[in-house]
Design a protein around this motif. Structure first.
Motif, PDB file in Angstrom:
ATOM      1  N   TRP A 156      11.610  34.532  -3.714  1.00 25.70           N
ATOM      2  CA  TRP A 156      11.524  34.692  -2.265  1.00 25.70           C
ATOM      3  C   TRP A 156      12.418  35.847  -1.803  1.00 25.70           C
ATOM      4  O   TRP A 156      11.998  36.691  -1.000  1.00 25.70           O
ATOM      5  N   LEU A 157      13.649  35.895  -2.332  1.00 23.42           N
ATOM      6  CA  LEU A 157      14.568  36.981  -1.981  1.00 23.42           C
ATOM      7  C   LEU A 157      14.042  38.337  -2.463  1.00 23.42           C
ATOM      8  O   LEU A 157      14.154  39.344  -1.765  1.00 23.42           O
ATOM      9  N   ALA A 158      13.447  38.349  -3.662  1.00 25.91           N
ATOM     10  CA  ALA A 158      12.942  39.601  -4.232  1.00 25.91           C
ATOM     11  C   ALA A 158      11.740  40.130  -3.457  1.00 25.91           C
ATOM     12  O   ALA A 158      11.586  41.351  -3.302  1.00 25.91           O
ATOM     13  N   VAL A 159      10.901  39.227  -2.952  1.00 24.95           N
ATOM     14  CA  VAL A 159       9.658  39.640  -2.295  1.00 24.95           C
ATOM     15  C   VAL A 159       9.853  39.873  -0.795  1.00 24.95           C
ATOM     16  O   VAL A 159       9.475  40.916  -0.256  1.00 24.95           O
ATOM     17  N   TYR A 160      10.456  38.902  -0.115  1.00 23.94           N
ATOM     18  CA  TYR A 160      10.559  38.985   1.348  1.00 23.94           C
ATOM     19  C   TYR A 160      11.817  39.709   1.830  1.00 23.94           C
ATOM     20  O   TYR A 160      11.866  40.167   2.961  1.00 23.94           O
ATOM     21  N   LYS A 161      12.842  39.760   0.964  1.00 21.31           N
ATOM     22  CA  LYS A 161      14.091  40.447   1.288  1.00 21.31           C
ATOM     23  C   LYS A 161      14.631  40.081   2.683  1.00 21.31           C
ATOM     24  O   LYS A 161      14.723  40.935   3.583  1.00 21.31           O
ATOM     25  N   PRO A 162      14.978  38.803   2.895  1.00 18.59           N
ATOM     26  CA  PRO A 162      15.514  38.405   4.207  1.00 18.59           C
ATOM     27  C   PRO A 162      16.836  39.118   4.499  1.00 18.59           C
ATOM     28  O   PRO A 162      17.571  39.504   3.588  1.00 18.59           O
TER      29      PRO A 162
ATOM     30  N   GLY B 223       5.634  35.189 -10.823  1.00 18.28           N
ATOM     31  CA  GLY B 223       6.820  35.790 -11.428  1.00 18.28           C
ATOM     32  C   GLY B 223       6.614  37.263 -11.743  1.00 18.28           C
ATOM     33  O   GLY B 223       7.520  38.089 -11.545  1.00 18.28           O
ATOM     34  N   GLN B 224       5.429  37.611 -12.220  1.00 19.97           N
ATOM     35  CA  GLN B 224       5.141  39.009 -12.547  1.00 19.97           C
ATOM     36  C   GLN B 224       5.119  39.881 -11.295  1.00 19.97           C
ATOM     37  O   GLN B 224       5.551  41.034 -11.319  1.00 19.97           O
ATOM     38  N   TYR B 225       4.633  39.331 -10.188  1.00 20.17           N
ATOM     39  CA  TYR B 225       4.619  40.093  -8.936  1.00 20.17           C
ATOM     40  C   TYR B 225       6.047  40.309  -8.425  1.00 20.17           C
ATOM     41  O   TYR B 225       6.382  41.384  -7.916  1.00 20.17           O
ATOM     42  N   ALA B 226       6.881  39.283  -8.571  1.00 17.98           N
ATOM     43  CA  ALA B 226       8.254  39.356  -8.047  1.00 17.98           C
ATOM     44  C   ALA B 226       9.170  40.203  -8.922  1.00 17.98           C
ATOM     45  O   ALA B 226      10.004  40.962  -8.405  1.00 17.98           O
ATOM     46  N   PHE B 227       9.025  40.102 -10.255  1.00 19.23           N
ATOM     47  CA  PHE B 227       9.981  40.726 -11.171  1.00 19.23           C
ATOM     48  C   PHE B 227       9.406  41.875 -11.993  1.00 19.23           C
ATOM     49  O   PHE B 227      10.141  42.540 -12.724  1.00 19.23           O
ATOM     50  N   GLY B 228       8.101  42.081 -11.924  1.00 14.99           N
ATOM     51  CA  GLY B 228       7.470  43.091 -12.766  1.00 14.99           C
ATOM     52  C   GLY B 228       6.611  42.438 -13.835  1.00 14.99           C
ATOM     53  O   GLY B 228       6.837  41.292 -14.212  1.00 14.99           O
ATOM     54  N   GLU B 229       5.642  43.193 -14.338  1.00 17.84           N
ATOM     55  CA  GLU B 229       4.656  42.636 -15.266  1.00 17.84           C
ATOM     56  C   GLU B 229       5.292  42.005 -16.506  1.00 17.84           C
ATOM     57  O   GLU B 229       5.018  40.862 -16.847  1.00 17.84           O
ATOM     58  N   LYS B 230       6.156  42.740 -17.193  1.00 22.03           N
ATOM     59  CA  LYS B 230       6.725  42.232 -18.445  1.00 22.03           C
ATOM     60  C   LYS B 230       7.889  41.276 -18.205  1.00 22.03           C
ATOM     61  O   LYS B 230       7.947  40.188 -18.781  1.00 22.03           O
ATOM     62  N   LEU B 231       8.822  41.694 -17.330  1.00 24.77           N
ATOM     63  CA  LEU B 231       9.998  40.863 -17.077  1.00 24.77           C
ATOM     64  C   LEU B 231       9.599  39.515 -16.468  1.00 24.77           C
ATOM     65  O   LEU B 231      10.125  38.468 -16.858  1.00 24.77           O
ATOM     66  N   GLY B 232       8.663  39.539 -15.533  1.00 21.58           N
ATOM     67  CA  GLY B 232       8.210  38.297 -14.907  1.00 21.58           C
ATOM     68  C   GLY B 232       7.615  37.338 -15.910  1.00 21.58           C
ATOM     69  O   GLY B 232       7.820  36.122 -15.841  1.00 21.58           O
ATOM     70  N   LEU B 233       6.866  37.895 -16.863  1.00 21.07           N
ATOM     71  CA  LEU B 233       6.255  37.056 -17.899  1.00 21.07           C
ATOM     72  C   LEU B 233       7.325  36.401 -18.759  1.00 21.07           C
ATOM     73  O   LEU B 233       7.265  35.194 -19.051  1.00 21.07           O
ATOM     74  N   TRP B 234       8.345  37.180 -19.145  1.00 18.27           N
ATOM     75  CA  TRP B 234       9.403  36.661 -20.021  1.00 18.27           C
ATOM     76  C   TRP B 234      10.339  35.695 -19.293  1.00 18.27           C
ATOM     77  O   TRP B 234      10.909  34.797 -19.907  1.00 18.27           O
TER      78      TRP B 234
ATOM     79  N   PHE C  78      22.954  37.479   5.221  1.00 18.49           N
ATOM     80  CA  PHE C  78      23.702  36.520   6.044  1.00 18.49           C
ATOM     81  C   PHE C  78      22.842  35.824   7.112  1.00 18.49           C
ATOM     82  O   PHE C  78      23.368  35.159   7.996  1.00 18.49           O
ATOM     83  N   SER C  79      21.518  35.985   7.005  1.00 22.21           N
ATOM     84  CA  SER C  79      20.622  35.218   7.875  1.00 22.21           C
ATOM     85  C   SER C  79      20.507  33.797   7.338  1.00 22.21           C
ATOM     86  O   SER C  79      20.973  33.482   6.229  1.00 22.21           O
ATOM     87  N   LEU C  80      19.882  32.911   8.111  1.00 22.08           N
ATOM     88  CA  LEU C  80      19.730  31.521   7.690  1.00 22.08           C
ATOM     89  C   LEU C  80      18.944  31.424   6.389  1.00 22.08           C
ATOM     90  O   LEU C  80      19.311  30.672   5.476  1.00 22.08           O
ATOM     91  N   SER C  81      17.853  32.194   6.278  1.00 20.14           N
ATOM     92  CA  SER C  81      17.041  32.190   5.051  1.00 20.14           C
ATOM     93  C   SER C  81      17.855  32.678   3.863  1.00 20.14           C
ATOM     94  O   SER C  81      17.779  32.113   2.763  1.00 20.14           O
ATOM     95  N   TRP C  82      18.650  33.732   4.076  1.00 19.11           N
ATOM     96  CA  TRP C  82      19.480  34.289   3.003  1.00 19.11           C
ATOM     97  C   TRP C  82      20.485  33.254   2.516  1.00 19.11           C
ATOM     98  O   TRP C  82      20.640  33.044   1.307  1.00 19.11           O
ATOM     99  N   PHE C  83      21.171  32.574   3.452  1.00 16.48           N
ATOM    100  CA  PHE C  83      22.142  31.550   3.087  1.00 16.48           C
ATOM    101  C   PHE C  83      21.477  30.375   2.363  1.00 16.48           C
ATOM    102  O   PHE C  83      21.968  29.887   1.345  1.00 16.48           O
ATOM    103  N   ALA C  84      20.345  29.905   2.901  1.00 18.37           N
ATOM    104  CA  ALA C  84      19.650  28.742   2.312  1.00 18.37           C
ATOM    105  C   ALA C  84      19.260  29.022   0.869  1.00 18.37           C
ATOM    106  O   ALA C  84      19.442  28.175  -0.023  1.00 18.37           O
ATOM    107  N   ASN C  85      18.728  30.206   0.632  1.00 20.29           N
ATOM    108  CA  ASN C  85      18.295  30.551  -0.726  1.00 20.29           C
ATOM    109  C   ASN C  85      19.473  30.683  -1.685  1.00 20.29           C
ATOM    110  O   ASN C  85      19.402  30.210  -2.827  1.00 20.29           O
ATOM    111  N   TRP C  86      20.553  31.304  -1.236  1.00 21.15           N
ATOM    112  CA  TRP C  86      21.701  31.469  -2.131  1.00 21.15           C
ATOM    113  C   TRP C  86      22.402  30.140  -2.418  1.00 21.15           C
ATOM    114  O   TRP C  86      22.900  29.933  -3.531  1.00 21.15           O
TER     115      TRP C  86
END
Length: 441
Positions: free
Chosen positions: A392-398, A98-109, A401-409
């Motif tokens: 996944w969306l924050a890190v890989y940024k598919p 979570g910290q890697y995806a959202f930032g050190e403090k925000l990911g923790l919270w 409107f791709s299949l991965s984007w639709f599946a995650n949303w």
């Protein structure tokens, strides 16, 4: 001097990591992953699935069960993949990812409060389940004995954990792994007993498949609560990174390969356990089924007694699986932030207090079904159904409107709806139960 200080600091941090339960051992095999994942996933939640089916109805119930199986397998795959997505680094804990995806403090919270509520909530639910199953076992083998209060059985169940909680890590001299192996057999055993005993008893003559609640509002609230029961049944995500952390990894042989093999094994077991219990239990008893299918079953007596003991053995292992990351958080806080020295005494006090706390809360509010629904919606939905997708969306940024984007949303939208709606129905059930319940009864 600076280099010497840096080396000393690194040595101290390594010594702490070698003491903490999650990072102290990395020699697990793929079948350790399978056992731990089965123990984490196939817990007490399976016993409430016929009750959830009664509130959902045939069509919605089957669809939601299957959809949950597919979505949670997908999000679990995402977490296994993200464990080592940065070369040379492993995200051994959910909050580190979570910290890697959202930032050190925000990911923790974002992650830590939810993960703590999940793991502590599950352990409280397992305290209740273990105590009630012991009580059912006692009442089954000795129907003429003097009734004993549920709180005493919860205390008996808790007494085991005052000893087991002091095993240092997941792979403690193979004890936890062996226990998980035994539990991986017994969890399916009591599930199988639940539906075979249901079949043996046969469809009840007065069985009804209509919604039990007389009013529209009652049916709606029961439906929402049942969504939380289903969410609770798919609970392994909250410890999956911690389990993967115990598997050795190299660039040539990353840990995700054996971990995924264990996850696939676990999910096959989940399907074999969950779907027969949910469908056959509801088919046999209709809307009269209890929130724990084994409470509904009475005969054959020896089989029901055995099944309840299997539940007890299984939730002993499951309690430890969910408690270990909590122990890791508490001990990390005490040693890294508050500068306590790592010691057996520190571990003894910390873990004993945690077991006592979950026991006390379990004795205070033993509303099994409603508690599962409330926790399932409030915290299991985020950590299981959609938080991995957001990361996944924050890190890989598919691509949009791709299949991965639709599946995650799609997973995010369904998970958010589950998180908002399920606690509403479960909270109402808890309030109704509380009207007729006396504390520590």
């Amino acid at each position: 001097m600076a280099i010497g200080d840096e080396r000393e600091k690194d040595a101290r941090e390594k010594a702490i990591d070698d003491w903490l339960p999650i990072t102290s051992s990395r020699n697990a095999k793929w079948w350790y992953s399978a056992f731990h994942n089965v123990t984490a996933m196939v817990g007490a939640g399976v016993l409430s699935l016929p009750y959830a089916m009664a509130a959902l109805g045939w069509g919605p119930g089957v669809v939601i069960l299957v959809l949950s199986w597919i979505i949670t397998l997908y999000t679990l795959w995402q977490m296994v993949e993200m464990h080592e997505m940065v070369p040379g680094k492993r995200f051994d804990r959910y909050h580190e990812l979570g910290q890697y995806a959202f930032g050190e403090k925000l990911g923790l919270w974002i992650v830590v409060p939810q993960q703590v509520i999940v793991e502590v909530g599950v352990d409280i639910a397992y305290m209740i389940t273990g105590g009630k199953s012991l009580q059912k076992f006692h009442n089954t083998v000795c129907p003429d004995c003097k009734p004993i209060r549920t709180t005493y059985f919860i205390m008996i169940f808790a007494s085991v954990h005052f000893f087991l909680s002091h095993l240092p890590n997941f792979n403690s001299i193979s004890i936890v792994s062996f226990a998980a192996a035994v539990m991986s057999l017994t969890n399916c055993s009591y599930s199988t007993i639940a539906w075979t005993a249901s079949s043996h008893k046969g469809v009840q003559s007065d069985v009804q498949y209509s919604y039990k609640a007389a009013t529209t509002s009652g049916r709606v609230f029961a439906f929402l609560s049942a969504l939380g029961d289903v969410a609770f049944a798919y609970a392994g995500h909250n410890v999956v990174l911690e389990i993967q952390a115990t598997i050795p990894s190299t660039p040539e042989k990353p840990s995700k390969a054996p971990m995924w093999k264990g996850v696939i094994f676990a999910y096959i077991v989940v399907a074999l356990c969950y779907f027969p219990v949910a469908v056959i239990g509801y088919w046999m008893f209709g809307n009269s089924v209890a929130d724990n299918i084994l409470i509904t079953l009475e005969k054959p007596r020896w089989l029901i007694a055995a099944a309840n003991m299997f539940v007890v053995f299984h939730v002993i292992g499951s309690y430890q699986i969910y408690a270990m990351p909590v122990f890791d958080m508490l001990e990390s806080l005490l040693v890294k932030k508050l500068k306590f020295a790592p010691s057996f005494k520190l571990r003894l006090i910390t873990r004993s207090l945690y077991v006592a706390f979950t026991m006390f809360i379990g004795m205070l509010i033993p509303f099994f079904g409603s508690l599962l629904g409330f926790l399932g919606g409030l915290v299991f939905a985020p950590t299981t159904y959609f938080l991995p997708c957001i990361m996944w969306l924050a890190v890989y940024k598919p691509r949009r409107f791709s299949l991965s984007w639709f599946a995650n949303w799609i997973c995010i939208i369904l998970g958010l709806a589950l998180m908002i709606l399920a606690p509403i129905g479960a909270l109402r059930q808890i309030i109704l139960s509380a009207k007729t319940y006396k504390l520590f009864s």
